[in-house]
Design an enzyme around this catalytic site. Structure first.
Site, PDB file in Angstrom:
ATOM      1  N   CYS A   2       4.160  -6.876  -5.751  1.00 22.93           N
ATOM      2  CA  CYS A   2       3.955  -8.037  -6.618  1.00 22.93           C
ATOM      3  C   CYS A   2       3.405  -9.171  -5.756  1.00 22.93           C
ATOM      4  O   CYS A   2       3.742  -9.293  -4.585  1.00 22.93           O
ATOM      5  CB  CYS A   2       5.211  -8.524  -7.318  1.00 22.93           C
ATOM      6  N   ARG A  27      -1.251  -5.974  -3.588  1.00 20.37           N
ATOM      7  CA  ARG A  27       0.214  -5.953  -3.656  1.00 20.37           C
ATOM      8  C   ARG A  27       0.733  -5.356  -4.958  1.00 20.37           C
ATOM      9  O   ARG A  27       1.945  -5.166  -5.125  1.00 20.37           O
ATOM     10  CB  ARG A  27       0.761  -7.378  -3.510  1.00 20.37           C
ATOM     11  N   TRP A  77       3.684  -5.150  -9.702  1.00 23.08           N
ATOM     12  CA  TRP A  77       3.919  -3.728  -9.443  1.00 23.08           C
ATOM     13  C   TRP A  77       5.264  -3.444 -10.104  1.00 23.08           C
ATOM     14  O   TRP A  77       6.298  -3.910  -9.643  1.00 23.08           O
ATOM     15  CB  TRP A  77       3.984  -3.455  -7.941  1.00 23.08           C
ATOM     16  N   ASN A 103       8.959 -12.168  -7.517  1.00 31.63           N
ATOM     17  CA  ASN A 103       8.709 -10.971  -6.720  1.00 31.63           C
ATOM     18  C   ASN A 103      10.069 -10.514  -6.197  1.00 31.63           C
ATOM     19  O   ASN A 103      10.801 -11.322  -5.632  1.00 31.63           O
ATOM     20  CB  ASN A 103       7.765 -11.351  -5.562  1.00 31.63           C
ATOM     21  N   GLY A 104      10.435  -9.258  -6.415  1.00 27.77           N
ATOM     22  CA  GLY A 104      11.737  -8.762  -5.948  1.00 27.77           C
ATOM     23  C   GLY A 104      12.495  -8.099  -7.107  1.00 27.77           C
ATOM     24  O   GLY A 104      11.897  -7.730  -8.114  1.00 27.77           O
ATOM     25  N   GLU A 487      -0.275  12.191   8.926  1.00 23.02           N
ATOM     26  CA  GLU A 487      -0.999  10.990   8.513  1.00 23.02           C
ATOM     27  C   GLU A 487      -2.310  11.366   7.804  1.00 23.02           C
ATOM     28  O   GLU A 487      -2.680  10.742   6.806  1.00 23.02           O
ATOM     29  CB  GLU A 487      -1.245  10.094   9.737  1.00 23.02           C
ATOM     30  N   LYS A 491      -3.088  10.241   4.003  1.00 27.20           N
ATOM     31  CA  LYS A 491      -4.297   9.507   3.606  1.00 27.20           C
ATOM     32  C   LYS A 491      -4.970  10.228   2.449  1.00 27.20           C
ATOM     33  O   LYS A 491      -5.362   9.616   1.479  1.00 27.20           O
ATOM     34  CB  LYS A 491      -5.287   9.359   4.772  1.00 27.20           C
ATOM     35  N   GLU A 494      -2.831  10.098  -0.892  1.00 23.37           N
ATOM     36  CA  GLU A 494      -2.630   8.807  -1.560  1.00 23.37           C
ATOM     37  C   GLU A 494      -3.894   8.254  -2.197  1.00 23.37           C
ATOM     38  O   GLU A 494      -3.807   7.515  -3.173  1.00 23.37           O
ATOM     39  CB  GLU A 494      -1.965   7.776  -0.642  1.00 23.37           C
ATOM     40  N   HIS A 510       6.618  30.508   8.900  1.00 18.33           N
ATOM     41  CA  HIS A 510       8.004  30.539   8.409  1.00 18.33           C
ATOM     42  C   HIS A 510       8.097  30.158   6.929  1.00 18.33           C
ATOM     43  O   HIS A 510       9.162  29.747   6.467  1.00 18.33           O
ATOM     44  CB  HIS A 510       8.878  29.611   9.254  1.00 18.33           C
ATOM     45  N   LYS A 609       0.738  -2.431  -1.564  1.00 14.14           N
ATOM     46  CA  LYS A 609       0.581  -2.523  -0.119  1.00 14.14           C
ATOM     47  C   LYS A 609       1.897  -2.807   0.594  1.00 14.14           C
ATOM     48  O   LYS A 609       2.180  -2.268   1.646  1.00 14.14           O
ATOM     49  CB  LYS A 609      -0.436  -3.626   0.185  1.00 14.14           C
TER      50      LYS A 609
HETATM   51  C1  F6R Z   1       0.097   4.368   3.499  1.00 17.32           C
HETATM   52  C2  F6R Z   1       0.815   3.125   3.596  1.00 17.32           C
HETATM   53  C3  F6R Z   1       2.282   3.128   3.428  1.00 17.32           C
HETATM   54  C4  F6R Z   1       2.925   2.122   4.383  1.00 17.32           C
HETATM   55  C5  F6R Z   1       4.429   2.003   4.104  1.00 17.32           C
HETATM   56  C6  F6R Z   1       5.121   1.076   5.082  1.00 17.32           C
HETATM   57  O1  F6R Z   1      -1.265   4.210   3.710  1.00 17.32           O
HETATM   58  O2  F6R Z   1       0.219   2.101   3.796  1.00 17.32           O
HETATM   59  O3  F6R Z   1       2.816   4.396   3.611  1.00 17.32           O
HETATM   60  O4  F6R Z   1       2.700   2.544   5.687  1.00 17.32           O
HETATM   61  O5  F6R Z   1       4.636   1.522   2.809  1.00 17.32           O
HETATM   62  O6  F6R Z   1       4.578  -0.195   5.043  1.00 17.32           O
HETATM   63  P1  F6R Z   1       4.736  -1.184   6.262  1.00 17.32           P
HETATM   64  O7  F6R Z   1       4.013  -0.621   7.403  1.00 17.32           O
HETATM   65  O8  F6R Z   1       4.136  -2.472   5.774  1.00 17.32           O
HETATM   66  O9  F6R Z   1       6.201  -1.311   6.530  1.00 17.32           O
END
Ligand code: F6R
Length: 614
Positions: A2, A27, A77, A103-104, A487, A491, A494, A510, A609
């Site tokens: 948010c 966000r 969000w 927000n929260g 990772e 990527k 997502e 396994h 984000k």
């Molecule tokens: C994936 C991504 C998320 C963040 C996760 C932690 O591309 O961005 O998996 O890595 O939400 O966020 P931070 O690093 O801000 O604690």
């Protein structure tokens, strides 16, 4: 998670709010809304879906709305209640005089709601936020003072919140407060801004003040009253924001993600700058306050993080153990916080977070801090809540990252872990000088190698086209590149929604090997070094089950040409530093596959984000 924006001054609020929300869209993007005060009436404009829907509505009423010089806005969000227009913020009370953005999560909203309903409040939405609007309205009816009404409301609400409130009858005032959710005030000439994050205001002012937990600001165009929830008057701590507005431009790239992938050579240079000056000089980490004695007493390191930051942490574990011989545990913060915390003053606890606002990671470091552990935070946001918990700080300097899928911040975290691990090895004298110097050299030449990978992106694009229609994807690696496989898979899933999983190559046999057939791409991260031959034979095993084999390799070995249907090449590199190079083609592969599939790369569905709820 948010985004909040607010403005009070002499300019029209509309475009300031909409531009602010545009820069916060990463966000959340389920719905958006604004509240303004026009001719003494609070008016709400809200829309379900992307911000553009709200922009269309406000555009149709532009002449009218631009009259307002005060306003609050929100991008959502969804946590409580579906992402509908009714549930979009701002929320209001029965009489419609109050507007609140939040927000929260208000944890006790059910009890509050029941109580307020008994007192005649009629709720329109399913959100926790609406309870705040009704509660503030009740308190205002008792006090006739908006700041006091908000202050009394905060005494009854539990949970996390950043709140901005306006009231029709005090049309030159915004009241804002927070607890466990970020909020800052931007300071202009005869005007103030409010935002949950810097990008919303950086194009207007670099002068700002971060509001802390249980503090309340009351803003008019020419004044800021700043108190805590016990009514103590506080001294504002005004800061200069170190961000450039240009960070928010795509600079000609189609997506922020692609731009941020291309920024990585410079990100590496920035992270190294001032910390790794020359091969024969020791690493300098000014904000790490542990001394040689502290390092001697360390029995263990515990790293906590989420998502992409967790993968950077896993590389951190590998290299700290390898360079320093200290045992390191890595755990998702969301798991760490719900079991017995076993850390003590001899445990160094490292929290890793791009945003520094991830609720799970903040809780984890706070739990460890309460047990006396030294807290070291690796973050892209030295101005964040998490950074304020730190005894030691490693700022990663990646610049503002807008794309929801993290790329350059991951790179900056990984490089920071190299610096930290070498720094510790130097303090502990746990590694040969020649080995340390070799590693430092590899880090210094890394940006050129990343540039070489980026220069060959067309071949990665071609590979993406070839595999874009796969339903599933497997990434395999061993050792230090296992986190790279995780990772790469994260990527891809997502942003393209393809079901992608990373496995240690040795584990394939396994169980996961049962999934392999001619429709399954298996991407092997095949870097020359300790486990090269092992991964090669694991790749043979996968090929024997008809999987479509892709190699990501620095090898010039001709025998791999027949084994793999596609080969993505990276320059020669030491295995120990290779994760920082190998991730780049995987980011590009995910990007181009998502692009071919027509996905919304910068704003993938269901994500936000900065995840400020547990
Ligand atoms: C994936 C991504 C998320 C963040 C996760 C932690 O591309 O961005 O998996 O890595 O939400 O966020 P931070 O690093 O801000 O604690």
């Amino acid at each position: 998670m948010c985004g909040i924006v607010g403005y009070i001054g002499s300019k029209s609020a509309l475009d300031i709010l909409l531009d602010g929300l545009t820069n916060l869209e990463y966000r959340g993007y389920d719905s958006a809304g604004i509240a303004v005060n026009i001719d003494g009436m609070v008016e709400l404009y809200k829309a379900e879906g992307k911000l553009q829907n709200l922009k269309d509505i406000t555009e149709a009423n532009r002449t009218h709305i631009t009259k307002s010089t005060i306003g609050i806005g929100h991008i959502r969000w969804a946590t409580h209640g579906a992402p509908t227009t009714i549930n979009a913020h701002p929320h209001s009370c029965n009489c419609g005089k109050i507007a609140v953005v939040h927000n929260g999560i208000i944890e006790n909203y059910k009890e509050l709601r029941e109580n307020l309903e008994k007192q005649g409040c009629v709720f329109r939405s399913q959100t926790d936020t609406e309870t705040v609007a009704h509660l503030v309205a009740h308190k205002y009816a008792q006090t006739n003072d908006l700041t006091e009404a908000v202050r009394l409301a905060t005494k009854e609400i539990e949970g996390a919140y950043a709140l901005c409130v306006i009231h029709q009858d005090v049309k030159d005032t915004i009241v804002a407060t927070r607890r466990n959710a970020p909020l800052l005030v931007g300071i202009g000439e005869g005007e103030y801004y409010l935002a949950s994050d810097v990008p919303a205001i950086i194009q207007h002012t670099k002068k700002a003040m971060y509001i802390d937990d249980n503090q309340i600001v009351t803003l008019t165009p020419n004044s800021m009253k700043y108190i805590d929830t016990d009514k103590n008057v506080l001294e504002p701590k005004i800061e200069h924001l170190p961000w450039e507005p240009v960070a928010l431009s795509k600079m000609g790239y189609k997506h922020f993600m692609l731009k941020e992938i291309h920024e990585q050579p410079d990100v590496v240079r920035n992270v190294l700058s001032g910390k790794l000056k020359a091969i024969d000089e020791k690493i300098k980490l000014d904000e790490v306050t542990l001394n040689a004695n502290d390092f001697k007493n360390l029995t263990r390191i515990q790293i906590v993080a989420c998502g992409t930051s967790l993968h950077a942490a896993m590389i951190g574990k590998y290299i700290i153990e390898d360079f320093c011989g200290i045992p390191v545990d890595v755990e998702p913060a969301s798991e760490f916080i719900y079991r017995r915390t076993i850390t003590d003053k001899n445990t160094l606890v490292i929290g890793v977070s791009q945003s520094g606002e991830t609720a799970d990671t903040i809780t984890a470091v706070r739990q460890a801090k309460a047990l006396g552990s030294h807290i070291l935070i690796v973050t892209n946001r030295p101005d964040s809540t998490m950074a304020r918990e730190a005894n030691s700080l490693v700022p990663v300097n990646a610049g503002i990252e807008v794309s929801v899928a993290a790329t350059k911040s991951y790179m900056a975290q990984v490089i920071s872990f190299y610096l930290l691990a070498i720094y510790m090895a130097e303090v502990k004298e746990s590694m040969e000088l020649s080995e340390l110097n070799k590693l430092k050299h590899e880090l210094i030449v890394l940006p050129q190698k990343i540039e070489e990978v980026l220069a060959h992106k067309e071949s990665i694009k071609a590979c993406a086209k070839r595999f874009a229609n796969a339903k599933d994807f497997i990434f395999i690696a061993r050792g230090i590149n296992f986190p790279t496989a995780l990772e790469g898979a994260l990527k891809l899933k997502e942003i393209s929604y393809i079901n992608a999983t990373g496995y240690t190559a040795g584990e394939l046999k396994h169980g996961p090997i049962a999934m392999l057939d001619e429709s399954m791409p298996v991407l092997s991260i095949l870097i020359t070094g300790k486990v090269y031959e092992k991964i090669l034979s694991n790749s043979e095993e996968a090929k024997a089950r008809n999987a479509r084999m892709i190699a990501l390799t620095n090898s010039t070995d001709e025998k791999i040409n027949d084994l793999f249907e596609a080969i993505i090449r990276v320059p020669e590199i030491d295995e120990l530093v290779s994760p920082a190079l190998a991730i780049v083609p995987l980011q590009l592969l995910a990007y181009y596959i998502a692009e071919f599939l027509g996905k919304d790369v910068d704003q993938p569905r269901n994500l936000a984000k900065s995840v400020t709820v547990e």
